[in-house]
Scaffold this active site. Structure first.
Site, PDB file in Angstrom:
ATOM      1  N   GLU A 219       1.792  -3.547  -5.749  1.00  0.00           N
ATOM      2  CA  GLU A 219       0.983  -4.559  -5.778  1.00  0.00           C
ATOM      3  C   GLU A 219      -0.522  -3.989  -6.410  1.00  0.00           C
ATOM      4  O   GLU A 219      -0.762  -2.685  -6.176  1.00  0.00           O
ATOM      5  CB  GLU A 219       0.379  -4.858  -4.207  1.00  0.00           C
ATOM      6  CG  GLU A 219      -0.592  -6.015  -3.955  1.00  0.00           C
ATOM      7  CD  GLU A 219      -0.779  -6.399  -2.495  1.00  0.00           C
ATOM      8  OE1 GLU A 219      -0.044  -6.212  -1.677  1.00  0.00           O
ATOM      9  OE2 GLU A 219      -1.959  -6.724  -2.162  1.00  0.00           O
TER      10      GLU A 219
ATOM     11  N   CYS B 220       0.897  -1.241   0.087  1.00  0.00           N
ATOM     12  CA  CYS B 220      -0.023  -0.057   0.031  1.00  0.00           C
ATOM     13  C   CYS B 220       0.872   1.313   0.193  1.00  0.00           C
ATOM     14  O   CYS B 220       1.932   1.196   0.748  1.00  0.00           O
ATOM     15  CB  CYS B 220      -0.734   0.053   1.282  1.00  0.00           C
ATOM     16  SG  CYS B 220      -2.153  -1.297   1.343  1.00  0.00           S
TER      17      CYS B 220
END
Lengths: 777, 516
Positions: free
Chosen positions: B406, B372
């Site tokens: 990601e 994140c």
């Protein structure tokens, strides 16, 4: 463009791509369509989000303008800054340190309460502060503890009291407030916490549950082997911990006992002080019976694992004269520390004799551990010499008795020690009292090494023919100590000691030997029997060695005599026939003796060359030629082995050198070795017959079989009572030299021995599996 | 079911009618039969909102929730084709009731229904229409609610019905409905765990227990856990240090705190507090003035702190809770153990103030170097995001790996990364000098190695910049004028590069440490 170019090769990441400026390639526009050949890469966004209005707008703006335009950015909810009270809230300043911050992982716990007071609490606090002073942090700590203690249910007021340890009023106030507040609280706790998962899976879809543990499923699959290994390790660890716990428990018990002992001692001292017992009279008065009865367990019987001790024991055995029927005897064996510590200086496990012997019902086994006497010696924790309770803590590893160790049997009654020992001793001879009684059963005994008198002792044959000395303490102990080597080196007239006659009048001599001189005179007058090793001067005929334990000298001397007597030809078969006959005859005689109850034993040995070893009460163990041969053959057959059982042969009585019957048949040796047994048989004719085999417990024949008991002859085995190796070596050499001449003797002996002592032999074979049969020689 | 719940047979008949003829305009029917029209969940209508230029706009919006506060009603609206972060509570005045559309019973075709982007992602939409009919989805849930609402105005009843029905639907949703779904070609690698049943981490089984998200990574692309609760922001306002932040998305802060007008966070340890007084009290006990980790980078006022998600759980969780307010796809389903958190701070005399952060898996099976990433709103659009990205690649360079963020990326994430990639790659391309008079050339692998940007990202960037061209039988890279100019302009703006010399970072081999 041709169709082929549409199928251009895929973009190869490893292939160099030349870089052009657009201006260098004016014809590039014709080729643009080919771009399709490159696979479209995904943006990495969720598909439906990709189509979002603002993003598309921003992307297109970027592609058009190559930079973001202010109005083309993606709008976000506005945030406002500049909180005016920030500086008041965050007080203090931080100077930037030169070094980078490095956090110690454990330094973060500062044990502050997680609960933070709110304004509602502040009101309460202000109210409380009117009565007492309570700091916010204190309040927070209280609430924090209450909160953390109440997981499912709220803590009760009593629990809270335990939890908080605060002033009652304050506690009540805070507790009530807390209960009220918690009931009104919307959340599960006054400290707002993230909802935790429940393991039942009911919270799997709860949006407010966060930070669930990752399930172990994956890990176990990955590291299953690892898990097994660590599980085993854990098991092991657990076992070891529980053992540690046990040990600690025992230490605790021991230390408790010690403390108790200390307290008792203190009490005794205080009492004595109050009584004014400064000279210790009262104490000794009180402790006298205690000190007399002490009767130590026999340490002497160290068995299988412990050959040297055995050897040592035998050396110090003496014969005992006089006595009562064995039944009802107390085992009075004194463990003398000195000589045995020598043997095994570090570890010594005092072992009790089996309390119950078959055929010899122990009426009152009186055993007092040495530790009882040494009760005022506070052992340090590390001391192991005297386990405080040897029988209760059997040390399996070092248990020398092995299967013979004493174990209490269920259903058996073990009588308590008889406190009144004196009377108990004389239960059947009420006329005897005190010292006399003791003296009656015990003889004065001296050891060869160290040369000193050990006081009253009684010889006894233990298991496997080991000879035990049962020592008795008496008032004379102090005096007897003076009977040191100097005293008995001035040897008594041999003639006197030759026949020791325990006269009946000794019973009527109460307290006669109270001083050394009295004692000496008593001994000299043969009123007291005094067994002592022959002094060195007596046997210098052999080697003329001095300072050598007399027994060995005697043995070697005996051998010399033997060789002399039997001529240079050694023992012939004829001689052995004679021996055998003599043996048979002797046996008969013995049996007759026992049956006829003839206390003064007759002369057993009729062979002319045999010295008359007949004594009034005892058989003297002598080494005859056969015995010597046996010894020698034993040495030969099993190098390094020595016939330990011959040692007792060399004991002299009252300083009298026992003339060694040189050609005495082996059997006589055996009978004399079982001195105690014979004593018994001599004195207690009623039990004579059955006891006879017991008296043969150690026979020359069985000696080789006695490897377990015999000690290897090696220089390393020079302990005080052990036979010094030179003599045994000499013996061995002698035997070898004589063996050349009489090669056939040994088998004969062995066969004879077997004939006579089959039962013992079998028994002994059972004892020692490493027996070397005689025939081997 | 509905007949049971409907007290009046007439109404039941009506519902039945609706059920039979779903295509009929419900508005029409209700306009006939009811004077008063209730705006209920699922309705769509234009809602007034100001755009960035402060002009009035009437974008179409969907009513996600209705709440009644004393005096008036409030509607939680999601603007169609706008990001969820712009969802908000609006007063009835902002609703254009004239154009109210009631939810259609059966309108699942992705193109037609134009569901908001935050809706459960693609799987259903890619299912053939025939299959779709029997699939009750979230939309259908709201459809039922709509019906209930229509006949039984009290909201409580609706809630009850919803609660009663939802387990059934969840069952069918997770247990059966999705199972036969084919793997779509070109789908992102991250498939929902319950799709295809190949994902090992999935706890999904056919027994109807809702599946848990995969255990790696920190983002969810599958929104099967997305429900009405998580679709709505739950925190009004967060006060963090000098700033007040308006959360963009749901965050699972303790539920009792969600009703507060302002949630107070300690600026340094990020602890959440219900009131200013509590914060005040907390600050007397909290002596942190920087994130509780090791400072691994400092240049000027910018510092980076590394925090181990296993060793410092409290801070990591607090950080995640805060970050969730601004990251739609972030999942807080699992603990923070397998992550490292790199917090970027800006120093002033009060301490090291958090600007943004990125998290990173200790061990990534998919070359992720960022899980994140977030710049806190007050610091956005000031270059910090690019700094964070740059820092993440610097770490990858030290590790000697290439990495990629990601997925899924958010809109802002995509823009930021594209921007960073573009600038980084263009810088390399433009710095290449011709050697030996020949044209400079470079392979994609070389670019990847130099920048630690994963090969796929290099290609996609080159594509996006339209640099790859096929010319005379080979691929070439072409730099157009506007690209060069744009790059030069952008580089002028970039004033905060990461200085690798100031990085004190030793990568750890987490695989050897057993459990993270």
């Amino acid at each position: 463009m041709s169709k082929l170019s549409f199928r251009a090769r895929a973009l190869d990441a490893a292939k160099p791509l030349p870089i052009y400026r657009n201006k260098d390639l004016p014809d590039l526009n014709d080729c643009v369509s080919i771009n399709r050949a490159v696979p479209q890469m995904p943006t990495g966004m969720e598909k439906e989000e990709e189509s979002e209005h603002h993003l598309q707008r921003a992307i297109s703006a970027q592609s058009v303008f190559r930079e973001k335009k202010e109005n083309m950015v993606i709008p976000v909810p506005e945030a406002e800054s500049n909180i005016t009270y920030y500086d008041r809230l965050y007080k203090g300043e931080l100077r930037i340190p030169k070094q980078l911050f490095h956090i110690q992982p454990l330094g973060l716990d500062n044990e502050q309460p997680d609960y933070d007071m709110d304004s509602e609490d502040e009101i309460l606090l202000n109210r409380l502060n009117r009565k007492m002073e309570i700091k916010p942090i204190q309040f927070e700590t209280m609430v924090d503890r209450l909160e953390k203690a109440s997981t499912n249910q709220m803590v009760t007021i009593t629990e809270a009291k335990l939890l908080l340890n605060e002033d009652d009023y304050l506690l009540k106030a805070v507790y009530d407030y807390w209960v009220r507040k918690r009931k009104n609280c919307r959340g599960p706790s006054l400290i707002p916490l993230i909802k935790l998962e429940k393991r039942d899976g009911s919270t799997n879809n709860d949006a407010y549950v966060a930070f669930r543990r990752r399930t172990e499923k994956m890990q176990t699959r990955k590291n299953r082997k690892n898990d097994e290994a660590s599980y085993e390790k854990m098991l092991k660890l657990r076992r070891e911990f529980s053992r540690t716990v046990t040990i600690l428990e025992m230490i605790k018990r021991r230390e408790k006992s010690k403390r108790e002992l200390l307290h008792l001692t203190l009490e005794v001292v205080e009492k004595r002080y109050q009584m004014g017992d400064f000279t210790g009279e009262v104490l000794s008065e009180v402790t006298a019976p205690l000190a007399e009865k002490p009767v130590y367990t026999v340490p002497i019987t160290v068995t299988n694992g412990n050959r040297h001790n055995h050897k040592a024991e035998i050396k110090i055995k003496t014969h005992k004269s006089g006595g009562l029927p064995y039944h009802g005897y107390h085992h009075v064996s004194v463990k003398d520390e000195d000589p045995f510590d020598f043997v095994r200086p570090k570890k010594k496990y005092t072992r009790r004799e089996p309390l119950c012997r078959p055929g010899r019902p122990a009426k009152r086994q009186h055993i007092v551990n040495k530790a009882d006497i040494k009760q005022y010696d506070f052992h340090s924790s590390g001391e192991e010499d005297y386990p405080l309770s040897p029988s209760s803590e059997p040390d399996e590893e070092n248990d020398p008795d092995g299967t013979f160790a004493f174990r209490r049997k269920a259903g058996c009654h073990y009588l308590a020690p008889c406190l009144d020992q004196t009377s108990g001793l004389l239960w059947d001879h009420p006329e005897l009292a005190g010292l006399d009684a003791l003296r009656h059963r015990q003889s004065l005994t001296a050891l060869s090494v160290p040369q000193r008198c050990v006081g009253l002792a009684r010889r006894r044959v233990g298991r496997g023919g080991r000879v035990l000395l049962d020592r008795a303490s008496s008032d004379l102990d102090g005096v007897l100590k003076q009977l040191d080597s100097g005293v008995f080196s001035s040897s008594f007239p041999k003639g006197l000691s030759d026949h020791q006659v325990p006269t009946q009048n000794h019973r009527t001599m109460p307290g006669s030997a109270s001083s050394l001189t009295d004692l000496l005179s008593n001994i000299q007058a043969l009123r007291w029997r005094f067994f002592r090793p022959r002094s060195t001067q007596g046997d210098d005929s052999g080697e003329g060695r001095t300072g050598r334990p007399s027994m060995d000298n005697r043995l070697s001397g005996g051998l010399f005599v033997h060789t002399k007597n039997s001529g240079s030809g050694g023992i012939t078969e004829e001689q052995y026939q004679v021996h055998q006959q003599a043996l048979a005859q002797m046996q008969k005689q013995q049996l007759a003796q026992l049956q006829l109850k003839a206390p003064p034993p007759q002369q057993h040995f009729s062979l002319p060359e045999r010295q008359n070893t007949q004594v009034h009460n005892c058989r003297y163990i002598t080494l005859d030629s056969a015995g010597a041969h046996f010894a020698a053959s034993a040495v030969i057959s099993a190098p390094g082995q020595v016939n330990n059982e011959n040692k007792p042969d060399n004991t002299s009585v009252n300083g009298v050198v026992q003339p060694l019957g040189t050609s005495r048949p082996p059997h006589s040796t055996s009978t004399s070795q079982g001195g105690t047994g014979l004593d018994r048989s001599g004195r207690t004719p009623s039990s004579g017959g059955p006891l006879l085999p017991a008296s043969h417990s150690t026979t020359p024949q069985s000696l080789p079989n006695h490897r377990g008991h015999g000690s290897a002859v090696s220089p390393a085995h020079h302990h005080h009572n052990a036979r010094p190796s030179p003599s045994s070596l000499k013996l061995a050499t002698m035997a070898t030299s004589s063996l050349d001449r009489v090669p056939k003797v040994t088998p004969a002996i062995s066969s004879m021995a077997r004939d006579n002592h089959e039962p013992e032999r079998l028994a002994l074979n059972g004892i020692s599996e490493t027996t070397v049969p005689m025939e081997v020689t | 079911l509905f007949f049971i719940f409907n007290p009046s047979p007439a109404r039941g008949l009506l519902v039945g009618l609706h059920y039979v003829c779903p295509r009929l305009s419900l508005i029409y029917i209700f306009n006939i039969f009811f004077r008063q029209v209730d705006v209920i969940e699922g309705c769509r209508l234009p809602v007034l909102r100001k755009n960035q230029e402060n002009e009035d706009e009437w974008p179409l919006a969907e009513i996600l929730s209705v709440k009644e506060i004393p005096g008036r009603k409030l509607y939680y609206v999601h603007y169609i084709d706008f990001n969820k972060r712009l969802d908000e509570w609006v007063t009835p005045e902002r609703l254009d009731m004239k154009k109210l559309q009631f939810p259609k019973k059966e309108a699942k075709t992705p193109t037609k229904n134009g569901l908001p982007g935050s809706r459960p992602s693609s799987p259903e939409r890619e299912v053939p229409q025939a299959q779709q009919k029997c699939l009750p989805t979230k939309t259908s849930i709201s459809d039922f609610q709509v019906l209930q609402q229509q006949v039984q105005p009290p909201t409580i009843t609706v809630r009850l019905c919803f609660d009663f029905l939802s387990p059934l639907f969840k069952f069918s949703q997770n247990g059966t409905a999705r199972r036969p779904m084919p793997n779509q070609p070109g789908r992102k690698r991250k498939q929902p765990p319950n799709c295809g049943g190949t994902d090992e981490d999935s706890q999904d089984s056919s027994d109807g227990i809702p599946s848990a998200p995969r255990m790696t990574g920190s983002l969810v692309s599958d929104r099967s856990h997305d429900d009405i609760v998580t679709r709505m922001k739950n925190i009004d306002c967060i006060e963090l240090g000098r700033h007040r932040l308006k959360p963009w998305y749901f965050s699972p802060y303790p539920q009792e705190l969600t009703t507060l007008p302002i949630l107070y966070l300690c600026e340094f340890c990020l602890k959440y507090l219900k009131s200013l007084k509590c914060l005040q009290r907390h600050l007397t006990k909290c002596n942190l003035r920087h994130p509780p980790g090791n400072e691994i980078y400092r240049k000027g006022t910018i510092s980076f702190f590394e925090i181990d998600g296993r060793k410092n759980k409290t801070y990591s969780q607090n950080l995640c809770l805060l970050a969730k307010c601004f990251l739609d796809h972030k999942t807080l389903y699992y603990d923070t153990d397998p992550f490292l958190f790199y917090v970027m701070t800006e120093y002033d005399s009060k301490g090291f103030h958090i600007v943004g952060y990125f998290s990173k898996e200790k061990e990534s099976t998919e070359d992720y170097n960022v899980a994140c990433i977030l710049t806190l709103p007050p610091y956005q659009r000031r270059g910090y995001g690019k700094l964070l990205i740059e820092f993440s690649y610097e770490l990858s360079k030290v590790e000697g790996k290439t990495g990629t963020p990601e997925k899924p990326l958010s809109d802002l994430g995509l823009l930021s990364y594209r921007s960073y990639w573009s600038q980084t790659i263009l810088e390399i391309l433009m710095d290449l000098k011709p050697d030996n008079g020949e044209r400079p050339q470079i392979t994609i692998n070389e670019i990847s190695e130099i920048t630690s940007v994963k090969k796929e990202d290099v290609i996609s960037t080159l594509q996006y910049l339209n640099l790859i061209n096929y010319y005379k039988g080979q691929y070439i890279l072409t730099l157009s004028e506007d690209i060069v100019e744009g790059h030069e302009r952008a580089m002028q703006k970039r004033h905060l590069p990461i200085d690798p010399k100031c990085l004190h970072f030793t990568p750890k081999d987490w695989s050897k440490r057993g459990k993270w």
